[in-house]
Design a protein around this motif. Structure first.
Motif, short mmCIF file in Angstrom:
data_model
loop_
_atom_site.label_atom_id
_atom_site.label_comp_id
_atom_site.label_asym_id
_atom_site.label_seq_id
_atom_site.Cartn_x
_atom_site.Cartn_y
_atom_site.Cartn_z
N GLU A 163 0.84 -1.21 0.00
CA GLU A 163 0.00 0.00 0.00
C GLU A 163 0.87 1.26 0.00
N SER A 164 1.96 1.23 0.74
CA SER A 164 2.88 2.38 0.79
C SER A 164 3.54 2.61 -0.58
N ILE A 165 3.93 1.53 -1.21
CA ILE A 165 4.53 1.65 -2.54
C ILE A 165 3.51 2.18 -3.54
N GLY A 166 2.27 1.74 -3.43
CA GLY A 166 1.21 2.24 -4.31
C GLY A 166 0.98 3.74 -4.11
N LYS A 167 0.96 4.19 -2.85
CA LYS A 167 0.80 5.62 -2.57
C LYS A 167 1.98 6.42 -3.11
N LEU A 168 3.17 5.86 -2.95
CA LEU A 168 4.37 6.53 -3.46
C LEU A 168 4.30 6.67 -4.98
N LEU A 169 3.86 5.65 -5.68
CA LEU A 169 3.73 5.73 -7.14
C LEU A 169 2.68 6.75 -7.55
N LEU A 170 1.57 6.82 -6.81
CA LEU A 170 0.54 7.83 -7.12
C LEU A 170 1.08 9.24 -6.90
N GLU A 171 1.83 9.44 -5.82
CA GLU A 171 2.40 10.76 -5.56
C GLU A 171 3.44 11.12 -6.63
N PHE A 172 4.21 10.14 -7.08
CA PHE A 172 5.18 10.38 -8.12
C PHE A 172 4.49 10.75 -9.43
N LYS A 173 3.39 10.10 -9.73
CA LYS A 173 2.61 10.41 -10.94
C LYS A 173 2.07 11.84 -10.85
N LYS A 174 1.55 12.24 -9.69
CA LYS A 174 1.07 13.62 -9.51
C LYS A 174 2.21 14.62 -9.67
N TYR A 175 3.36 14.28 -9.12
CA TYR A 175 4.53 15.14 -9.24
C TYR A 175 4.90 15.35 -10.71
N LEU A 176 4.92 14.26 -11.48
CA LEU A 176 5.26 14.37 -12.90
C LEU A 176 4.25 15.22 -13.66
N GLU A 177 2.97 15.09 -13.33
CA GLU A 177 1.94 15.90 -13.97
C GLU A 177 2.12 17.38 -13.63
N LEU A 178 2.45 17.66 -12.36
CA LEU A 178 2.69 19.05 -11.97
C LEU A 178 3.93 19.62 -12.65
N GLN A 179 4.96 18.83 -12.79
CA GLN A 179 6.16 19.27 -13.49
C GLN A 179 5.85 19.58 -14.95
N LYS A 180 5.02 18.74 -15.57
CA LYS A 180 4.62 18.96 -16.96
C LYS A 180 3.86 20.27 -17.10
N GLU A 181 2.96 20.55 -16.19
CA GLU A 181 2.22 21.82 -16.20
C GLU A 181 3.15 23.00 -15.98
N PHE A 182 4.10 22.85 -15.07
CA PHE A 182 5.06 23.93 -14.82
C PHE A 182 5.87 24.25 -16.06
N VAL A 183 6.33 23.22 -16.76
CA VAL A 183 7.10 23.43 -17.98
C VAL A 183 6.26 24.15 -19.02
N LYS A 184 4.99 23.78 -19.15
CA LYS A 184 4.10 24.46 -20.10
C LYS A 184 3.94 25.93 -19.74
N LEU A 185 3.70 26.22 -18.46
CA LEU A 185 3.52 27.60 -18.03
C LEU A 185 4.80 28.41 -18.21
N ASP A 186 5.92 27.82 -17.87
CA ASP A 186 7.20 28.51 -18.02
C ASP A 186 7.49 28.80 -19.49
N ALA A 187 7.24 27.84 -20.36
CA ALA A 187 7.45 28.05 -21.79
C ALA A 187 6.52 29.13 -22.33
N THR A 188 5.27 29.12 -21.88
CA THR A 188 4.32 30.14 -22.31
C THR A 188 4.77 31.52 -21.88
N GLU A 189 5.25 31.64 -20.66
CA GLU A 189 5.73 32.94 -20.17
C GLU A 189 6.92 33.43 -20.99
N LYS A 190 7.85 32.56 -21.27
CA LYS A 190 9.05 32.96 -22.00
C LYS A 190 8.73 33.29 -23.45
#
Length: 122
Positions: free
Chosen positions: A9-36
């Protein structure tokens, strides 16, 4: 040890959090590119408008100066020839200094814009 349901269960939660982190990083890159891209396009637009307006002003000033020189020399073609030679000299000087006046400042601007850290922004 790994077979316990708590560890799985802990490993499953860790994978879900990692997936959320990757999605947030993807959004950040999009926003940063748009700003630049917005900063670059607005700088290009401002420079284009200033160049257009400056060129029109410079055109009228050179015509006025050419007519003035034409009256002073007694020949209108001589006045326009002097202005043409002066503009040709300015173009040559600009071409010889293009690296210092255009390329290096543009490279510094793009480098500061693209490589700027989040802490450096006001």
């Amino acid at each position: 040890m790994f077979s316990s349901s708590k560890n799985i269960e802990s490993i499953g939660k860790l994978l879900l959090e990692f997936k959320k982190y990757l999605e947030l990083q993807k959004e950040f890159v999009k926003l940063d590119a748009t700003e630049k891209i917005t900063v670059i396009l607005s700088a290009v637009l401002v420079v284009a408008v200033l160049l257009l307006l400056g060129s029109i002003v410079l055109l009228f000033l050179t015509f006025a100066l050419a007519y003035l020189l034409g009256e002073a020399t007694g020949s209108l073609p001589v006045g326009f020839g002097i202005i043409a030679a002066f503009v040709l000299l300015l173009a040559f000087i600009f071409y010889m200094n293009r690296n210092r006046w255009v390329i290096q400042p543009l490279a510094r601007f793009m480098t500061r814009l693209i490589l700027a850290k989040e802490d450096d922004k006001p």
